[in-house]
Design a protein around this motif. Sequence first.
Motif, PDB file in Angstrom:
ATOM      1  N   ILE A 242      12.570   4.841   4.408  1.00 11.30           N
ATOM      2  CA  ILE A 242      11.811   5.678   3.480  1.00 11.30           C
ATOM      3  C   ILE A 242      12.743   6.327   2.463  1.00 11.30           C
ATOM      4  N   LEU A 243      13.880   6.858   2.935  1.00 13.88           N
ATOM      5  CA  LEU A 243      14.858   7.470   2.030  1.00 13.88           C
ATOM      6  C   LEU A 243      15.384   6.442   1.032  1.00 13.88           C
ATOM      7  N   ALA A 244      15.758   5.266   1.527  1.00 17.40           N
ATOM      8  CA  ALA A 244      16.332   4.233   0.656  1.00 17.40           C
ATOM      9  C   ALA A 244      15.342   3.802  -0.420  1.00 17.40           C
ATOM     10  N   GLU A 245      14.069   3.678  -0.063  1.00 14.88           N
ATOM     11  CA  GLU A 245      13.067   3.287  -1.054  1.00 14.88           C
ATOM     12  C   GLU A 245      12.857   4.382  -2.093  1.00 14.88           C
ATOM     13  N   LYS A 246      12.954   5.635  -1.693  1.00 13.03           N
ATOM     14  CA  LYS A 246      12.866   6.729  -2.663  1.00 13.03           C
ATOM     15  C   LYS A 246      14.036   6.686  -3.642  1.00 13.03           C
ATOM     16  N   LEU A 247      15.219   6.405  -3.120  1.00 10.48           N
ATOM     17  CA  LEU A 247      16.412   6.359  -3.973  1.00 10.48           C
ATOM     18  C   LEU A 247      16.352   5.194  -4.957  1.00 10.48           C
ATOM     19  N   MET A 248      15.651   4.126  -4.601  1.00  7.10           N
ATOM     20  CA  MET A 248      15.551   2.953  -5.476  1.00  7.10           C
ATOM     21  C   MET A 248      14.271   2.940  -6.301  1.00  7.10           C
ATOM     22  N   ARG A 249      13.515   4.012  -6.250  1.00 12.32           N
ATOM     23  CA  ARG A 249      12.271   4.087  -7.010  1.00 12.32           C
ATOM     24  C   ARG A 249      12.560   3.987  -8.509  1.00 12.32           C
ATOM     25  N   SER A 270      13.980  -4.056  -1.279  1.00  9.56           N
ATOM     26  CA  SER A 270      13.904  -4.871  -2.486  1.00  9.56           C
ATOM     27  C   SER A 270      13.095  -4.078  -3.490  1.00  9.56           C
ATOM     28  N   SER A 271      13.701  -3.787  -4.623  1.00  3.87           N
ATOM     29  CA  SER A 271      13.043  -2.917  -5.600  1.00  3.87           C
ATOM     30  C   SER A 271      13.018  -3.573  -6.984  1.00  3.87           C
ATOM     31  N   PRO A 272      11.887  -3.436  -7.697  1.00  3.07           N
ATOM     32  CA  PRO A 272      10.657  -2.744  -7.355  1.00  3.07           C
ATOM     33  C   PRO A 272       9.923  -3.443  -6.198  1.00  3.07           C
ATOM     34  N   SER A 273       9.204  -2.635  -5.452  1.00  5.57           N
ATOM     35  CA  SER A 273       8.429  -3.154  -4.337  1.00  5.57           C
ATOM     36  C   SER A 273       6.941  -2.937  -4.632  1.00  5.57           C
ATOM     37  N   TYR A 274       6.123  -3.040  -3.610  1.00 10.06           N
ATOM     38  CA  TYR A 274       4.688  -2.808  -3.768  1.00 10.06           C
ATOM     39  C   TYR A 274       4.147  -2.234  -2.467  1.00 10.06           C
ATOM     40  N   ASN A 275       2.995  -1.654  -2.548  1.00 11.06           N
ATOM     41  CA  ASN A 275       2.336  -1.101  -1.365  1.00 11.06           C
ATOM     42  C   ASN A 275       1.745  -2.249  -0.558  1.00 11.06           C
ATOM     43  N   PRO A 276       2.220  -2.496   0.662  1.00 12.54           N
ATOM     44  CA  PRO A 276       1.693  -3.645   1.424  1.00 12.54           C
ATOM     45  C   PRO A 276       0.217  -3.548   1.739  1.00 12.54           C
ATOM     46  N   ASN A 277      -0.361  -2.340   1.674  1.00 14.83           N
ATOM     47  CA  ASN A 277      -1.793  -2.201   1.914  1.00 14.83           C
ATOM     48  C   ASN A 277      -2.624  -2.870   0.813  1.00 14.83           C
ATOM     49  N   LEU A 278      -1.998  -3.174  -0.336  1.00 17.58           N
ATOM     50  CA  LEU A 278      -2.708  -3.892  -1.398  1.00 17.58           C
ATOM     51  C   LEU A 278      -3.009  -5.333  -1.000  1.00 17.58           C
ATOM     52  N   MET A 279      -2.292  -5.848   0.004  1.00 20.00           N
ATOM     53  CA  MET A 279      -2.433  -7.246   0.388  1.00 20.00           C
ATOM     54  C   MET A 279      -3.383  -7.449   1.556  1.00 20.00           C
ATOM     55  N   VAL A 280      -4.246  -6.472   1.808  1.00 19.44           N
ATOM     56  CA  VAL A 280      -5.275  -6.610   2.833  1.00 19.44           C
ATOM     57  C   VAL A 280      -6.619  -6.203   2.237  1.00 19.44           C
ATOM     58  N   GLY A 281      -7.680  -6.619   2.896  1.00 18.22           N
ATOM     59  CA  GLY A 281      -9.010  -6.241   2.434  1.00 18.22           C
ATOM     60  C   GLY A 281      -9.580  -7.176   1.390  1.00 18.22           C
ATOM     61  N   ARG A 282     -10.761  -6.830   0.902  1.00 15.08           N
ATOM     62  CA  ARG A 282     -11.498  -7.725  -0.004  1.00 15.08           C
ATOM     63  C   ARG A 282     -10.927  -7.763  -1.413  1.00 15.08           C
ATOM     64  N   ASN A 600      14.295   6.655 -14.355  1.00 11.03           N
ATOM     65  CA  ASN A 600      13.648   5.346 -14.467  1.00 11.03           C
ATOM     66  C   ASN A 600      14.520   4.425 -15.308  1.00 11.03           C
ATOM     67  N   ILE A 601      15.110   3.414 -14.672  1.00  6.17           N
ATOM     68  CA  ILE A 601      15.943   2.456 -15.411  1.00  6.17           C
ATOM     69  C   ILE A 601      15.416   1.035 -15.241  1.00  6.17           C
ATOM     70  N   LEU A 602      14.107   0.929 -15.012  1.00  7.97           N
ATOM     71  CA  LEU A 602      13.500  -0.398 -14.973  1.00  7.97           C
ATOM     72  C   LEU A 602      13.531  -1.022 -16.362  1.00  7.97           C
TER      73      LEU A 602
END
Length: 656
Positions: A242-249, A270-282, A600-602
């Motif tokens: 969780i910490l590492a993903e915050k640092l790579m946000r 791996s950044s940028p990442s995505y919310n894995p909950n987006l890959m479930v459901g209808r 933000n350096i994307l």
Amino acid sequence: MNSFFQRKYIIQGIILIVALTLIARLFYLQIIDDSYLLSANNNVLRKVIEYPARGIILDRNGKILVQNEPVYDLMVIPKEAKNIDTLLLCNLLGIDKEGFEKRMKKAREHSPYRASIFEKLIPKETFAVLQEHMDKFNGFYTVDRNIRTYPDSIAAQFLGYIQEVNEKDIERSNGFYRAGDYIGASGVERSYEELLRGTRGVKNLMVDALNRPQGSFMNGKYDTLAVAGEGLISSLDKDLQILAEKLMRNKSGSIVAIEPSTGEILVYVSSPSYNPNLMVGRERGNNYMKLLRDPNKPMFNRPIQASYPPGSAFKVIAALTAQQAGVINAKTTFFCPGGYYVNGAKMRCTHVDGTTDLVKSIQNSCNTYYGYVYARMLESRGMPPYKAYELWRESLMKFGLGNPLGIDLPGEKGGNIYPAEYYTKRFRSNKWASSFNISLSIGQGELGITPLQMANVMAIVANRGYYYRPHLIKGIGQKKIVKKEFTEKIWAGVDAQYYEPVIEGMSRAVSSGTAAGARIPGIEMCGKTGTVQNPHGENHSVFFAFAPRENPKIAIAVFVENAGYGGTWAAPIASMIVEKYIRDTISMSKHVQDRIMNTNILPFKKKSTPEVKKTDKQDNNSKKDSTTANKQVAYQENKESNILVHHSQVRKNYAQ
């Protein structure tokens, strides 16, 4: 008389034909065509598939990373779907009449007499209301399912996602999967699919003419129970992740941290990442397409698929392999006048180091020193340089470079270390020498490694010469079984005695050298910064390290794309993760933490919530601190971005 007999035979023939027709029809209906049997059976007996719960995934401390949530599939037998309240059903499911007709048409095409999915993945809230009205929907019934849910929405590329099987999946499974089943599509969901999926069960239910359940057939004598999938214990540390993903946000790049004594991966970002909950459901399909179209490529698995030049961090490997080859030792010195200028090759340093030994070369990241080291590796071993190059390449591959390491994830790439034939073809002769590709000496040029590989190199250095294959699952099932291939010790080809001067240089690099900004009070961290050339934009910020020096607990590699100096971005990120893991605290100033997390350096900026406005005093302090840090790094760190390697001039000199 003859007329009588003729009529008799005609009547008998007609009777025979009718009888044969009836027999043939009965044979067809009872033996060949099973539609009436299916219809009759479905009126009294229904075989309901029981889908098993997919195995849950925990972190190394038993905290949940992935679990299951109940949903429901609405099934339909088209032949029995008569006199139903279509409007009510549409309202309950949130579909229109056109959607209803489309689904019914698809079900009829599948089979008028067999059940097929009408609406999948109905949430439990909708199911609760639907269940109250099922007596109004003849030919419809529900089947329990489970979908994945991710409580903390982290580690998407590591965990992966599941998807509905396609025809190839069904074919490859030799009939195990059926249409409508789900299968692991990426990440550990795919790697451990056969363990996670479990085994289906079948329940035989009696139903009446109004589609109402009347109990089990023969008291469940012919039922089979679903068997839940095996659970997995991952090597990830959830809090550290969780910490590492915050640092790579809002940054592109990756972080990989390994426990050297086991090869277990503690952090996988791996950044940028995505919310894995987006890959479930209808809405999964729509979300998937949006992620694919995102220019920042959030579904790209950078730790194992991105290949970068390692930059100055490569000097650690160069120093070790050169000692093993016998071309240098800990006391070998070279004079650095501010660059390496030999046989037409030009490779600058940002400072003049003067007489430099091995320890100092690592501490100050001296380009000149490693230009001479590479020259000796190719030109002082009593063989043509192109053959010596192959020996050099082989020594790098023993460190796990150039080939996949065998992590338990699909799609791992091996990076790139070109064979000698590549340069022979490029320079149109096999008489090329070190000056032709001198940029390789400092981890630039055609070299390409993955973040996983460089984290593994740090684990090798921490272990003084060996590694365990990096892996993400440390235990399978209740018995916590570990795969055999992850318990094998692999030697990296360099004797333990050669590591100490390199480690001393790495320690000094953090205590007083190019990575001084990553220093942690009370913890001796050994590391190496890098600023990697990027022909497509700003340079990449790189830092590799392990800590503590004795009895190491963590080895880490941080790549931040398009961020500039390694000491400005990658090193502080690594420092915070290392200290958090070892001490469960972070001593780095809040100002630096905020700078790392909020900048933000994307390359393609994402829309974000408005930032909190700073006071004039805060803003001036921020600018002052940033300017000071950049000046310090510019003085201490080699600017590989200024390196000029004139291959064309070298080839011209050679031709002359």
